[in-house]
Design a protein around this motif. Sequence first.
Motif, PDB file in Angstrom:
ATOM      1  N   ARG A 276     -30.787  36.996  -9.978  1.00 54.28           N
ATOM      2  CA  ARG A 276     -30.501  36.298 -11.378  1.00 54.28           C
ATOM      3  C   ARG A 276     -30.195  37.334 -12.482  1.00 54.28           C
ATOM      4  NH1 ARG A 276     -35.522  33.477 -13.242  1.00 54.28           N
ATOM      5  NH2 ARG A 276     -36.795  34.886 -11.893  1.00 54.28           N
ATOM      6  N   LEU A 277     -29.289  36.956 -13.409  1.00 55.49           N
ATOM      7  CA  LEU A 277     -28.556  37.626 -14.320  1.00 55.49           C
ATOM      8  C   LEU A 277     -29.184  37.306 -15.866  1.00 55.49           C
ATOM      9  CD1 LEU A 277     -26.023  39.680 -15.104  1.00 55.49           C
ATOM     10  CD2 LEU A 277     -24.789  37.608 -15.280  1.00 55.49           C
ATOM     11  N   HIS A 278     -29.506  38.264 -16.628  1.00 53.72           N
ATOM     12  CA  HIS A 278     -30.003  38.259 -18.090  1.00 53.72           C
ATOM     13  C   HIS A 278     -28.922  38.799 -18.712  1.00 53.72           C
ATOM     14  CE1 HIS A 278     -32.083  38.356 -21.691  1.00 53.72           C
ATOM     15  NE2 HIS A 278     -32.961  37.374 -21.000  1.00 53.72           N
ATOM     16  N   THR A 279     -28.239  38.271 -19.819  1.00 52.97           N
ATOM     17  CA  THR A 279     -27.415  39.066 -20.254  1.00 52.97           C
ATOM     18  C   THR A 279     -27.600  38.946 -22.003  1.00 52.97           C
ATOM     19  OG1 THR A 279     -25.824  36.957 -20.578  1.00 52.97           O
ATOM     20  CG2 THR A 279     -25.241  38.568 -18.749  1.00 52.97           C
ATOM     21  N   ALA A 280     -27.250  39.907 -22.814  1.00 48.10           N
ATOM     22  CA  ALA A 280     -27.196  39.838 -24.083  1.00 48.10           C
ATOM     23  C   ALA A 280     -26.236  40.645 -24.691  1.00 48.10           C
ATOM     24  CB  ALA A 280     -28.967  40.519 -24.485  1.00 48.10           C
ATOM     25  N   ALA A 281     -25.753  40.013 -26.150  1.00 51.03           N
ATOM     26  CA  ALA A 281     -24.725  40.586 -26.611  1.00 51.03           C
ATOM     27  C   ALA A 281     -25.391  40.879 -28.103  1.00 51.03           C
ATOM     28  CB  ALA A 281     -23.484  39.705 -26.893  1.00 51.03           C
ATOM     29  N   THR A 282     -24.879  42.213 -28.439  1.00 43.45           N
ATOM     30  CA  THR A 282     -25.919  42.763 -29.565  1.00 43.45           C
ATOM     31  C   THR A 282     -25.012  42.555 -30.832  1.00 43.45           C
ATOM     32  OG1 THR A 282     -25.110  44.902 -29.126  1.00 43.45           O
ATOM     33  CG2 THR A 282     -27.343  44.378 -28.402  1.00 43.45           C
ATOM     34  N   ARG A 283     -23.718  42.451 -30.819  1.00 42.75           N
ATOM     35  CA  ARG A 283     -22.880  42.270 -32.027  1.00 42.75           C
ATOM     36  C   ARG A 283     -22.089  41.020 -32.337  1.00 42.75           C
ATOM     37  NH1 ARG A 283     -20.622  48.191 -32.790  1.00 42.75           N
ATOM     38  NH2 ARG A 283     -22.701  49.306 -32.510  1.00 42.75           N
ATOM     39  N   GLU A 284     -22.400  40.211 -31.476  1.00 37.38           N
ATOM     40  CA  GLU A 284     -21.827  38.734 -31.840  1.00 37.38           C
ATOM     41  C   GLU A 284     -22.951  37.523 -31.451  1.00 37.38           C
ATOM     42  OE1 GLU A 284     -17.124  39.189 -30.482  1.00 37.38           O
ATOM     43  OE2 GLU A 284     -18.658  38.265 -28.969  1.00 37.38           O
ATOM     44  N   PRO A 285     -22.463  36.370 -32.536  1.00 40.87           N
ATOM     45  CA  PRO A 285     -23.545  35.372 -31.825  1.00 40.87           C
ATOM     46  C   PRO A 285     -23.482  35.043 -30.432  1.00 40.87           C
ATOM     47  CG  PRO A 285     -21.849  34.851 -33.682  1.00 40.87           C
ATOM     48  CD  PRO A 285     -21.614  36.073 -32.996  1.00 40.87           C
ATOM     49  N   TYR A 286     -24.908  34.997 -29.962  1.00 39.45           N
ATOM     50  CA  TYR A 286     -25.199  34.736 -28.278  1.00 39.45           C
ATOM     51  C   TYR A 286     -26.457  34.296 -28.148  1.00 39.45           C
ATOM     52  CZ  TYR A 286     -24.623  35.672 -23.429  1.00 39.45           C
ATOM     53  OH  TYR A 286     -24.180  35.562 -22.033  1.00 39.45           O
ATOM     54  N   PRO A 287     -26.911  33.697 -27.215  1.00 38.08           N
ATOM     55  CA  PRO A 287     -28.252  33.019 -27.281  1.00 38.08           C
ATOM     56  C   PRO A 287     -29.275  34.165 -27.032  1.00 38.08           C
ATOM     57  CG  PRO A 287     -26.817  31.975 -25.590  1.00 38.08           C
ATOM     58  CD  PRO A 287     -25.968  32.907 -26.043  1.00 38.08           C
ATOM     59  N   CYS A 288     -29.013  35.429 -26.502  1.00 33.15           N
ATOM     60  CA  CYS A 288     -29.769  36.628 -26.562  1.00 33.15           C
ATOM     61  C   CYS A 288     -29.015  37.857 -27.553  1.00 33.15           C
ATOM     62  CB  CYS A 288     -30.185  36.675 -25.080  1.00 33.15           C
ATOM     63  SG  CYS A 288     -31.373  38.404 -25.390  1.00 33.15           S
ATOM     64  N   GLN A 289     -29.519  38.226 -28.444  1.00 35.10           N
ATOM     65  CA  GLN A 289     -28.828  39.291 -29.380  1.00 35.10           C
ATOM     66  C   GLN A 289     -29.708  40.571 -29.256  1.00 35.10           C
ATOM     67  OE1 GLN A 289     -27.395  36.342 -32.719  1.00 35.10           O
ATOM     68  NE2 GLN A 289     -25.881  38.329 -32.641  1.00 35.10           N
ATOM     69  N   GLU A 290     -30.796  40.441 -28.564  1.00 32.88           N
ATOM     70  CA  GLU A 290     -31.548  41.999 -28.746  1.00 32.88           C
ATOM     71  C   GLU A 290     -31.252  42.960 -27.576  1.00 32.88           C
ATOM     72  OE1 GLU A 290     -35.645  40.054 -30.796  1.00 32.88           O
ATOM     73  OE2 GLU A 290     -34.578  39.095 -29.075  1.00 32.88           O
ATOM     74  N   ARG A 291     -31.533  44.163 -27.876  1.00 33.38           N
ATOM     75  CA  ARG A 291     -31.495  45.354 -26.860  1.00 33.38           C
ATOM     76  C   ARG A 291     -32.472  45.067 -25.758  1.00 33.38           C
ATOM     77  NH1 ARG A 291     -30.090  50.540 -28.904  1.00 33.38           N
ATOM     78  NH2 ARG A 291     -28.887  50.045 -30.884  1.00 33.38           N
ATOM     79  N   ILE A 292     -32.170  45.621 -24.775  1.00 32.26           N
ATOM     80  CA  ILE A 292     -33.130  45.361 -23.440  1.00 32.26           C
ATOM     81  C   ILE A 292     -34.543  45.861 -23.838  1.00 32.26           C
ATOM     82  CG2 ILE A 292     -32.282  47.596 -22.247  1.00 32.26           C
ATOM     83  CD1 ILE A 292     -33.243  44.015 -20.610  1.00 32.26           C
ATOM     84  N   THR A 293     -34.435  47.009 -24.435  1.00 32.00           N
ATOM     85  CA  THR A 293     -35.807  47.651 -24.809  1.00 32.00           C
ATOM     86  C   THR A 293     -36.620  46.746 -25.707  1.00 32.00           C
ATOM     87  OG1 THR A 293     -34.693  48.745 -26.564  1.00 32.00           O
ATOM     88  CG2 THR A 293     -35.189  50.065 -24.604  1.00 32.00           C
ATOM     89  N   THR A 294     -36.141  46.047 -26.674  1.00 33.24           N
ATOM     90  CA  THR A 294     -36.834  45.046 -27.512  1.00 33.24           C
ATOM     91  C   THR A 294     -37.200  43.978 -26.568  1.00 33.24           C
ATOM     92  OG1 THR A 294     -35.276  45.719 -29.212  1.00 33.24           O
ATOM     93  CG2 THR A 294     -36.648  43.697 -29.327  1.00 33.24           C
TER      94      THR A 294
END
Length: 278
Positions: free
Chosen positions: A197-215
Amino acid sequence: MTDAALAPAPVLDQEAKTEFPIPANVFAEKVVSVQHYTDRLFKFRITRPASFRFRSGEFVMIGLPNAEKPVFRAYSVASPSWDEELEFFSIKVPNGPLTEHLQKIQSGDTVLMRKKPTGTLVNDALIPGKRLYMFSTGTGVAPFASLIRDPETYEKFEEVILTQTCREVNELTYAKELVEEVINDPLVGELAAGKLRLHTAATREPYPCQERITTLIENGKLFEDLGVPRLDPAVDRGMICGSMEMINDTKAILEKHGLEEGSNASPSTFVVERAFVG
Ligand SMILES: Cc1cc2nc3c(=O)[nH]c(=O)nc-3n(C[C@H](O)[C@H](O)[C@H](O)COP(=O)(O)OP(=O)(O)OC[C@H]3O[C@@H](n4cnc5c(N)ncnc54)[C@H](O)[C@@H]3O)c2cc1C
């Protein structure tokens, strides 16, 4: 007379067709394909020397035959150990000593590769477990691109969770396309289906998940999104690849949850590798 005029003229290495002789500890390989994703990221594939052996997740030193003393930089091999070609996923650093040139390579060009692979992001450095987390930022996904295509990863773990955090949404394309490919692959797909499974996040653009992995680990959102329990050292294993700051922060969180750092010499419950220096 100037020093340059006194210097010996570059020699054409006939076998590798480069201007300079190739040292004995270096392979000269041909570029097979190049794909640009963004103005910061690209992938390239090169021929694989018949004698080159490596473990999925390891890195090598890459250079270009553009100088008598070429600049070599560490690169994770992004292809799995069984692949007939070698794949790399690269940053383009503005004025970067290697990547200002490397980003211009085309099919048929020569890329140099030192013969010795090494690295800690290998299955051998982890003790058996149930669930393997691969935490990455940016090009830190490269060693995991290798490991998620290796059947051994699925023989060793019941669940394989790849996370990638980038600044921009289109920087996640390589990983998204790759996971799709792996699941549909005739060789690995059957093993990976239902496990990867892949979990993705984008921190500087609108995206369903925008948080850092540590958070996401600390607030539990990662586990909620995946529908799995929080980190447990009895069953969970980790691999971390990113900037120094991301590694240190993620490592501290895993240690807080009872996981311990391992190495090739002393396998344990998580391993780390820098995605770049600086
Ligand atoms: C173990 C290891 C594995 C690596 N694997 C890869 C890989 O698979 N793909 C890859 O692109 N790079 C990888 N790198 C980084 C790579 O070695 C080079 O730093 C990169 O190719 C840039 O080279 P350069 O000479 O153009 O610039 P450098 O002089 O090497 O770097 C200049 C600056 O650019 C930034 N930078 C460098 N690399 C990155 C990066 N990957 N992501 C974000 N910022 C960066 C840093 O701030 C650095 O100080 C790895 C580094 C290490 C230590």
